[in-house]
Design a protein around this motif. Structure first.
Motif, mmCIF file in Angstrom:
data_model
loop_
_atom_site.group_PDB
_atom_site.id
_atom_site.type_symbol
_atom_site.label_atom_id
_atom_site.label_comp_id
_atom_site.label_asym_id
_atom_site.label_seq_id
_atom_site.Cartn_x
_atom_site.Cartn_y
_atom_site.Cartn_z
ATOM 1 N N VAL A 29 58.359 28.502 21.405
ATOM 2 C CA VAL A 29 59.325 29.519 21.840
ATOM 3 C C VAL A 29 58.668 30.895 21.992
ATOM 4 N N PRO A 30 57.864 31.364 21.043
ATOM 5 C CA PRO A 30 57.195 32.652 21.261
ATOM 6 C C PRO A 30 56.239 32.643 22.465
ATOM 7 N N LEU A 31 55.622 31.505 22.719
ATOM 8 C CA LEU A 31 54.755 31.404 23.902
ATOM 9 C C LEU A 31 55.570 31.592 25.179
ATOM 10 N N ILE A 32 56.742 30.971 25.227
ATOM 11 C CA ILE A 32 57.628 31.105 26.386
ATOM 12 C C ILE A 32 58.044 32.564 26.562
ATOM 13 N N LEU A 33 58.431 33.175 25.465
ATOM 14 C CA LEU A 33 58.916 34.552 25.527
ATOM 15 C C LEU A 33 57.820 35.546 25.911
ATOM 16 N N ALA A 34 56.576 35.197 25.642
ATOM 17 C CA ALA A 34 55.453 36.063 26.000
ATOM 18 C C ALA A 34 54.903 35.760 27.398
ATOM 19 N N ASP A 35 55.300 34.650 27.984
ATOM 20 C CA ASP A 35 54.769 34.206 29.273
ATOM 21 C C ASP A 35 55.513 34.914 30.408
ATOM 22 N N THR A 36 54.854 35.863 31.042
ATOM 23 C CA THR A 36 55.495 36.669 32.094
ATOM 24 C C THR A 36 55.863 35.838 33.327
ATOM 25 N N ARG A 37 55.318 34.645 33.429
ATOM 26 C CA ARG A 37 55.683 33.783 34.565
ATOM 27 C C ARG A 37 57.099 33.242 34.417
ATOM 28 N N ILE A 38 57.592 33.117 33.176
ATOM 29 C CA ILE A 38 58.884 32.454 32.953
ATOM 30 C C ILE A 38 59.815 33.157 31.972
ATOM 31 N N ASN A 39 59.355 34.190 31.285
ATOM 32 C CA ASN A 39 60.171 34.744 30.208
ATOM 33 C C ASN A 39 61.502 35.343 30.669
ATOM 34 N N THR A 40 61.616 35.712 31.929
ATOM 35 C CA THR A 40 62.902 36.254 32.401
ATOM 36 C C THR A 40 64.011 35.205 32.352
ATOM 37 N N PHE A 41 63.660 33.941 32.451
ATOM 38 C CA PHE A 41 64.663 32.869 32.377
ATOM 39 C C PHE A 41 65.270 32.744 30.973
ATOM 40 N N PHE A 42 64.585 33.302 29.993
ATOM 41 C CA PHE A 42 64.991 33.142 28.602
ATOM 42 C C PHE A 42 65.482 34.446 27.975
ATOM 43 N N ALA B 243 72.460 22.959 32.699
ATOM 44 C CA ALA B 243 71.766 24.028 31.975
ATOM 45 C C ALA B 243 70.941 24.921 32.905
ATOM 46 N N HIS B 244 70.496 24.387 34.033
ATOM 47 C CA HIS B 244 69.594 25.142 34.905
ATOM 48 C C HIS B 244 70.192 25.464 36.275
ATOM 49 N N GLN B 245 71.456 25.201 36.434
ATOM 50 C CA GLN B 245 72.136 25.436 37.706
ATOM 51 C C GLN B 245 72.055 26.915 38.090
ATOM 52 N N GLY B 246 71.675 27.160 39.347
ATOM 53 C CA GLY B 246 71.630 28.512 39.892
ATOM 54 C C GLY B 246 70.489 29.370 39.386
ATOM 55 N N MET B 247 69.528 28.803 38.693
ATOM 56 C CA MET B 247 68.438 29.603 38.128
ATOM 57 C C MET B 247 67.251 29.749 39.079
ATOM 58 N N SER B 248 67.227 28.995 40.162
ATOM 59 C CA SER B 248 66.124 29.056 41.137
ATOM 60 C C SER B 248 64.758 28.845 40.479
ATOM 61 N N ILE B 249 64.656 27.783 39.733
ATOM 62 C CA ILE B 249 63.403 27.451 39.055
ATOM 63 C C ILE B 249 62.512 26.675 40.020
ATOM 64 N N SER B 250 61.261 27.097 40.102
ATOM 65 C CA SER B 250 60.290 26.460 40.994
ATOM 66 C C SER B 250 59.403 25.494 40.204
ATOM 67 N N ASN B 251 58.615 24.738 40.939
ATOM 68 C CA ASN B 251 57.634 23.860 40.297
ATOM 69 C C ASN B 251 56.642 24.681 39.477
ATOM 70 N N ALA B 252 56.266 25.857 39.973
ATOM 71 C CA ALA B 252 55.331 26.718 39.235
ATOM 72 C C ALA B 252 55.934 27.138 37.895
ATOM 73 N N HIS B 253 57.213 27.444 37.881
ATOM 74 C CA HIS B 253 57.887 27.801 36.619
ATOM 75 C C HIS B 253 57.890 26.609 35.660
ATOM 76 N N PHE B 254 58.245 25.455 36.201
ATOM 77 C CA PHE B 254 58.293 24.247 35.382
ATOM 78 C C PHE B 254 56.915 23.951 34.799
ATOM 79 N N ASN B 255 55.881 24.080 35.624
ATOM 80 C CA ASN B 255 54.521 23.816 35.161
ATOM 81 C C ASN B 255 54.075 24.829 34.115
ATOM 82 N N ALA B 256 54.499 26.097 34.257
ATOM 83 C CA ALA B 256 54.160 27.118 33.263
ATOM 84 C C ALA B 256 54.750 26.743 31.904
ATOM 85 N N LEU B 257 55.987 26.277 31.917
ATOM 86 C CA LEU B 257 56.628 25.851 30.675
ATOM 87 C C LEU B 257 55.875 24.672 30.060
ATOM 88 N N ALA B 258 55.481 23.727 30.899
ATOM 89 C CA ALA B 258 54.732 22.561 30.418
ATOM 90 C C ALA B 258 53.388 22.995 29.814
#
Length: 151
Positions: free
Chosen positions: A55-68, A102-117
């Motif tokens: 969770v802290p990694l996600i929150l620090a990751d500027t590629r995806i932290n806005t989603f959280f 849970a992810h409806q309307g969030m406009s998540i891309s493959n790059a976002h998904f891969n960043a989370l992975a």
């Protein structure tokens, strides 16, 4: 002759019932849940440690932290622990929203998904999860890409 027939018929039924019950027992054993990923992650305690690093990694990751930005960290963490635990074959039950909802309307891309992975992989490495177990968990999570990614 009548008694002989009954005796043989009774023996036949007994043998048939033993065969059927043995077959059911073998089938039930093969249907048991495989918890090897759960065990490899360190059970619920290990999964919790992974999530506590993830969770802290996600929150620090500027590629995806806005989603959280609006998430409640403790609730989100608890849902992740339950979800990972269930997917890994553990005794937990995920009670959150399905991935479409849970992810409806969030406009998540493959790059976002891969960043989370990637962040998840880092968290598992931080917790010395063997790569074979990490790969198995990621394989269980991979089908979620379709309902999460929308662009």
């Amino acid at each position: 002759m009548n008694n002989t027939f009954r005796h043989r018929f009774t023996q036949f039924i007994s043998i048939a019932l033993i065969a059927i019950s043995t077959s059911f027992a073998a089938q039930a054993q093969s249907m048991e849940k495989d918890d090897s990923i759960y065990q490899g992650l360190g059970k619920t305690e290990g999964i919790t440690k992974i999530v506590n690093d993830f969770v802290p990694l996600i929150l620090a990751d500027t590629r995806i932290n806005t989603f959280f930005s609006k998430m409640k960290k403790d609730e989100f963490s608890a849902l992740l622990v339950a979800q990972f635990c269930e997917l890994a074959g553990g005794p937990c039950q995920y009670k959150g929203k399905d991935m479409y909802e849970a992810h409806q309307g969030m406009s998540i891309s493959n790059a976002h998904f891969n960043a989370l992975a990637e962040d998840l992989q880092i968290a598992m490495e931080m917790n010395q999860v063997p790569s074979s177990i990490a790969n198995k968990l990621v394989a269980k999570l991979a089908p979620m890409q379709r309902p999460i990614v929308s662009k």
